[in-house]
Design an enzyme around this catalytic site. Structure first.
Site, PDB file in Angstrom:
ATOM      1  N   ASN A 134       0.854  -1.178   0.000  1.00  0.00           N
ATOM      2  CA  ASN A 134       0.000   0.000   0.000  1.00  0.00           C
ATOM      3  C   ASN A 134       0.903   1.245   0.000  1.00  0.00           C
ATOM      4  O   ASN A 134       1.693   1.433   0.929  1.00  0.00           O
ATOM      5  CB  ASN A 134      -0.878  -0.047   1.264  1.00  0.00           C
ATOM      6  CG  ASN A 134      -1.811   1.132   1.344  1.00  0.00           C
ATOM      7  OD1 ASN A 134      -1.426   2.256   1.046  1.00  0.00           O
ATOM      8  ND2 ASN A 134      -3.040   0.890   1.761  1.00  0.00           N
ATOM      9  N   HIS A 137       0.992   5.891   1.944  1.00  0.00           N
ATOM     10  CA  HIS A 137       1.824   6.620   2.912  1.00  0.00           C
ATOM     11  C   HIS A 137       2.862   7.506   2.220  1.00  0.00           C
ATOM     12  O   HIS A 137       3.296   8.500   2.775  1.00  0.00           O
ATOM     13  CB  HIS A 137       2.481   5.630   3.878  1.00  0.00           C
ATOM     14  CG  HIS A 137       1.472   4.661   4.439  1.00  0.00           C
ATOM     15  ND1 HIS A 137       0.675   4.982   5.523  1.00  0.00           N
ATOM     16  CD2 HIS A 137       1.094   3.430   4.029  1.00  0.00           C
ATOM     17  CE1 HIS A 137      -0.137   3.960   5.758  1.00  0.00           C
ATOM     18  NE2 HIS A 137       0.100   3.003   4.868  1.00  0.00           N
ATOM     19  N   ARG A 145       3.568  18.471   2.111  1.00  0.00           N
ATOM     20  CA  ARG A 145       4.271  19.620   1.535  1.00  0.00           C
ATOM     21  C   ARG A 145       3.477  20.319   0.421  1.00  0.00           C
ATOM     22  O   ARG A 145       3.820  21.413  -0.012  1.00  0.00           O
ATOM     23  CB  ARG A 145       5.602  19.152   0.940  1.00  0.00           C
ATOM     24  CG  ARG A 145       6.792  19.310   1.869  1.00  0.00           C
ATOM     25  CD  ARG A 145       7.057  20.778   2.080  1.00  0.00           C
ATOM     26  NE  ARG A 145       7.943  21.009   3.194  1.00  0.00           N
ATOM     27  CZ  ARG A 145       9.218  21.353   3.079  1.00  0.00           C
ATOM     28  NH1 ARG A 145       9.764  21.456   1.898  1.00  0.00           N
ATOM     29  NH2 ARG A 145       9.926  21.588   4.142  1.00  0.00           N
ATOM     30  N   HIS A 170      -5.632   3.726  -1.683  1.00  0.00           N
ATOM     31  CA  HIS A 170      -6.967   4.054  -1.180  1.00  0.00           C
ATOM     32  C   HIS A 170      -7.304   5.472  -1.656  1.00  0.00           C
ATOM     33  O   HIS A 170      -6.668   6.432  -1.231  1.00  0.00           O
ATOM     34  CB  HIS A 170      -6.936   3.982   0.354  1.00  0.00           C
ATOM     35  CG  HIS A 170      -8.270   4.213   1.000  1.00  0.00           C
ATOM     36  ND1 HIS A 170      -8.474   4.065   2.352  1.00  0.00           N
ATOM     37  CD2 HIS A 170      -9.478   4.586   0.497  1.00  0.00           C
ATOM     38  CE1 HIS A 170      -9.725   4.317   2.650  1.00  0.00           C
ATOM     39  NE2 HIS A 170     -10.358   4.644   1.538  1.00  0.00           N
ATOM     40  N   ARG A 172      -9.439   8.201  -1.147  1.00  0.00           N
ATOM     41  CA  ARG A 172     -10.430   8.636  -0.155  1.00  0.00           C
ATOM     42  C   ARG A 172     -11.249   9.786  -0.715  1.00  0.00           C
ATOM     43  O   ARG A 172     -10.785  10.553  -1.559  1.00  0.00           O
ATOM     44  CB  ARG A 172      -9.716   9.067   1.130  1.00  0.00           C
ATOM     45  CG  ARG A 172      -8.958   7.938   1.808  1.00  0.00           C
ATOM     46  CD  ARG A 172      -8.406   8.382   3.144  1.00  0.00           C
ATOM     47  NE  ARG A 172      -9.439   8.410   4.158  1.00  0.00           N
ATOM     48  CZ  ARG A 172      -9.578   7.524   5.142  1.00  0.00           C
ATOM     49  NH1 ARG A 172      -8.722   6.535   5.254  1.00  0.00           N
ATOM     50  NH2 ARG A 172     -10.540   7.641   6.013  1.00  0.00           N
ATOM     51  N   ARG A 176      -7.105  12.940   0.785  1.00  0.00           N
ATOM     52  CA  ARG A 176      -6.058  13.415   1.697  1.00  0.00           C
ATOM     53  C   ARG A 176      -4.665  12.916   1.321  1.00  0.00           C
ATOM     54  O   ARG A 176      -3.683  13.512   1.692  1.00  0.00           O
ATOM     55  CB  ARG A 176      -6.390  13.047   3.143  1.00  0.00           C
ATOM     56  CG  ARG A 176      -6.306  11.573   3.401  1.00  0.00           C
ATOM     57  CD  ARG A 176      -6.332  11.280   4.873  1.00  0.00           C
ATOM     58  NE  ARG A 176      -7.670  11.416   5.409  1.00  0.00           N
ATOM     59  CZ  ARG A 176      -8.073  10.799   6.515  1.00  0.00           C
ATOM     60  NH1 ARG A 176      -7.214  10.046   7.179  1.00  0.00           N
ATOM     61  NH2 ARG A 176      -9.282  10.934   6.960  1.00  0.00           N
ATOM     62  N   GLU A 197      -8.596   0.558  -3.106  1.00  0.00           N
ATOM     63  CA  GLU A 197      -9.398   0.560  -1.869  1.00  0.00           C
ATOM     64  C   GLU A 197     -10.322   1.756  -1.908  1.00  0.00           C
ATOM     65  O   GLU A 197      -9.884   2.853  -2.280  1.00  0.00           O
ATOM     66  CB  GLU A 197      -8.438   0.761  -0.697  1.00  0.00           C
ATOM     67  CG  GLU A 197      -8.342  -0.365   0.256  1.00  0.00           C
ATOM     68  CD  GLU A 197      -7.430   0.034   1.376  1.00  0.00           C
ATOM     69  OE1 GLU A 197      -7.766   0.956   2.140  1.00  0.00           O
ATOM     70  OE2 GLU A 197      -6.356  -0.563   1.469  1.00  0.00           O
ATOM     71  N   THR A 228      -8.059   3.538   8.118  1.00  0.00           N
ATOM     72  CA  THR A 228      -9.289   2.741   8.221  1.00  0.00           C
ATOM     73  C   THR A 228      -9.328   2.083   9.600  1.00  0.00           C
ATOM     74  O   THR A 228      -8.392   1.371   9.961  1.00  0.00           O
ATOM     75  CB  THR A 228      -9.310   1.658   7.123  1.00  0.00           C
ATOM     76  OG1 THR A 228      -8.845   2.244   5.917  1.00  0.00           O
ATOM     77  CG2 THR A 228     -10.688   1.097   6.937  1.00  0.00           C
ATOM     78  N   GLU A 278     -11.064  -9.288   2.820  1.00  0.00           N
ATOM     79  CA  GLU A 278      -9.754  -8.964   3.404  1.00  0.00           C
ATOM     80  C   GLU A 278      -9.978  -8.913   4.906  1.00  0.00           C
ATOM     81  O   GLU A 278     -10.755  -8.094   5.402  1.00  0.00           O
ATOM     82  CB  GLU A 278      -9.227  -7.627   2.891  1.00  0.00           C
ATOM     83  CG  GLU A 278      -7.863  -7.299   3.528  1.00  0.00           C
ATOM     84  CD  GLU A 278      -7.264  -5.975   3.082  1.00  0.00           C
ATOM     85  OE1 GLU A 278      -7.512  -5.530   1.941  1.00  0.00           O
ATOM     86  OE2 GLU A 278      -6.545  -5.367   3.905  1.00  0.00           O
ATOM     87  N   HIS A 318      -3.611  -4.809   7.494  1.00  0.00           N
ATOM     88  CA  HIS A 318      -3.718  -3.674   8.409  1.00  0.00           C
ATOM     89  C   HIS A 318      -2.840  -3.888   9.632  1.00  0.00           C
ATOM     90  O   HIS A 318      -3.027  -4.859  10.369  1.00  0.00           O
ATOM     91  CB  HIS A 318      -5.157  -3.380   8.867  1.00  0.00           C
ATOM     92  CG  HIS A 318      -5.368  -1.905   9.083  1.00  0.00           C
ATOM     93  ND1 HIS A 318      -4.803  -1.241  10.134  1.00  0.00           N
ATOM     94  CD2 HIS A 318      -6.018  -0.966   8.358  1.00  0.00           C
ATOM     95  CE1 HIS A 318      -5.122   0.046  10.057  1.00  0.00           C
ATOM     96  NE2 HIS A 318      -5.848   0.242   8.974  1.00  0.00           N
TER      97      HIS A 318
HETATM   98  N1  PXP Z   1      -5.803  -3.007   4.255  1.00  0.00           N
HETATM   99  C1  PXP Z   1      -6.695  -1.984   4.337  1.00  0.00           C
HETATM  100  C2  PXP Z   1      -8.118  -2.259   3.987  1.00  0.00           C
HETATM  101  C3  PXP Z   1      -6.294  -0.692   4.729  1.00  0.00           C
HETATM  102  O1  PXP Z   1      -7.191   0.287   4.831  1.00  0.00           O
HETATM  103  C4  PXP Z   1      -4.925  -0.475   5.022  1.00  0.00           C
HETATM  104  C5  PXP Z   1      -4.471   0.896   5.431  1.00  0.00           C
HETATM  105  O2  PXP Z   1      -4.589   1.787   4.408  1.00  0.00           O
HETATM  106  C6  PXP Z   1      -4.037  -1.569   4.913  1.00  0.00           C
HETATM  107  C7  PXP Z   1      -4.511  -2.818   4.544  1.00  0.00           C
HETATM  108  C8  PXP Z   1      -2.586  -1.425   5.195  1.00  0.00           C
HETATM  109  O3  PXP Z   1      -2.399  -1.123   6.538  1.00  0.00           O
HETATM  110  P1  PXP Z   1      -0.972  -0.666   7.062  1.00  0.00           P
HETATM  111  O4  PXP Z   1      -0.646   0.620   6.399  1.00  0.00           O
HETATM  112  O5  PXP Z   1      -1.173  -0.566   8.525  1.00  0.00           O
HETATM  113  O6  PXP Z   1      -0.008  -1.750   6.679  1.00  0.00           O
END
Ligand code: PXP
Length: 369
Positions: A134, A137, A145, A170, A172, A176, A197, A228, A278, A318
């Site tokens: 994912n 981040h 910035r 994701h 959103r 964001r 996502e 989430t 998931e 997650h």
């Molecule tokens: N799965 C889902 C559905 C999520 O919302 C997230 C966070 O965006 C993740 C997995 C990944 O989680 P993490 O960033 O804590 O590894």
């Protein structure tokens, strides 16, 4: 047993307590201590009564269940896999392997043990799990910035080069982190699998139908949450979710539902026609002691197995990191782990490529338990 050419024989497996195995260890080996497993090869009786046995006997494997539970927690390993190891270890002793005889014998036994467990691993009902990274981040840092770096698109390419088998973003409603532009470029550049996502909002649904990602994962979305927070409550919004799945299915986009390891939700996911679930691993990842973590692990394992039985494909994610992922990867029906924060955090220090390689190795090693 087939792999050892002894499948014509019978083996008795006895699960007992630490106290009883200590007693046996003292009586038969003069060692006054509990141990995890003892093997007792069958001794043919002197008289002719051996002909009364319908099957050839190999002997008994006695396992301390107390110790198996303890060791599975110490090594952060599913109990089932710890028991598999103990059974294989005991079986090899029964047929003459002995790691205590000499260093050479120990090496031979270890190799055989490894080969048998590998063979067993390859009998998973699904293939080895994949790592999907994912990259939200990375976009979070960029948005802090308000400029154009670091770019999640570049990050996704590096993740794929390092061995990731999927990219997750994701989109959103409040945009964001990930922006429409990111997802559109990723659709063109991701070579493995793009998992979008999303919350089930009309505007995002239309975006997804237009984009056609390789799959979508429906998640609950709240404006104020940092990430989430919990799984979808499918039970309370079956119609809405079924409608969204219907639209995606028409566009040939498989749908995964992000849910807590709760059997009611699993059943509802099957009812509304999801392809995947998931399973939310957040509570497992956040558990503050081994016992709580073990309980959460068991919930995930049971949920994954139940989902698989109902015909659902199973992913998980997650909060997973470098110390708690192997055990989840070892859960048989799990096909893919979605991991973001831990990998991007480590990449600050080790570089993204190395961080992904390290996690790929853990995901693969997990399936060797
Ligand atoms: N799965 C889902 C559905 C999520 O919302 C997230 C966070 O965006 C993740 C997995 C990944 O989680 P993490 O960033 O804590 O590894």
């Amino acid at each position: 047993m087939q792999s050892c050419d002894i499948d014509t024989h019978q083996v008795n497996i006895v699960l007992t307590t630490d106290e009883e195995i200590r007693d046996l260890n003292f009586r038969f080996r003069k060692i006054d201590a509990a141990t995890n497993v003892l093997s007792f090869p069958f001794e043919e009786p002197d008289d002719s009564s051996v002909h009364l046995f319908s099957q050839k006997e190999l002997g008994d494997i006695v396992i301390s269940f107390d110790r198996a539970v303890q060791e599975s927690q110490t090594y952060n390993q599913p109990l089932q896999q710890r028991l598999n190891w103990l059974i294989v270890h005991g079986l090899l002793h029964l047929i003459g392997y002995d790691h205590e005889r000499s260093e050479k014998d120990a090496e031979i036994m270890l190799k055989k043990e490894h080969d048998l467990l590998n063979e067993y691993k390859n009998q998973r009902s699904v293939l080895m799990p994949h790592l999907a990274v994912n990259v939200d981040h990375v976009a979070t840092i960029r948005e802090a910035r308000g400029i154009n770096e670091p770019d999640p698109v570049t990050a996704a390419a590096i993740c794929e080069l390092a061995g990731a088998q999927g990219i997750v973003v994701h989109l959103r409603e409040d945009r964001r982190h990930i922006q429409d532009r990111d997802v559109k470029i990723l659709r063109e550049t991701v070579k493995t699998k793009l998992n979008l996502e999303m919350g089930a909002a009309q505007e995002i649904i239309e975006f997804a139908l237009d984009l056609k990602p390789d799959m979508v994962t429906l998640v609950p979305e709240k404006r104020k949450e940092l990430t989430t927070e919990g799984g979808l409550n499918i039970v309370s919004q079956k119609k809405k979710i079924a409608r969204t799945i219907g639209k995606m299915t028409k566009a040939n986009i498989p749908v995964s539902l992000f849910i807590d390891p709760d059997l009611k939700q699993i059943k509802a996911a099957a009812d509304v026609g999801a392809t995947f679930v998931e399973i939310h691993t957040g509570a497992y990842a956040d558990a503050t002691n081994e016992s709580l973590q073990f309980d959460e692990f068991e919930l995930i394992r049971t949920a994954a197995e139940e989902a698989h039985l109902l015909g659902l494909r199973v992913n998980a994610g997650h909060g997973l990191g470098y110390t708690n992922t192997a055990a989840i990867a070892a859960i048989d029906p799990i096909e893919e782990l979605s991991i973001g924060h831990a990998i991007i955090s480590r990449s600050v220090f080790s570089g993204l490529e190395q961080a992904v390689r390290d996690m790929c190795e853990i995901v693969e090693s997990g399936s060797f338990y």
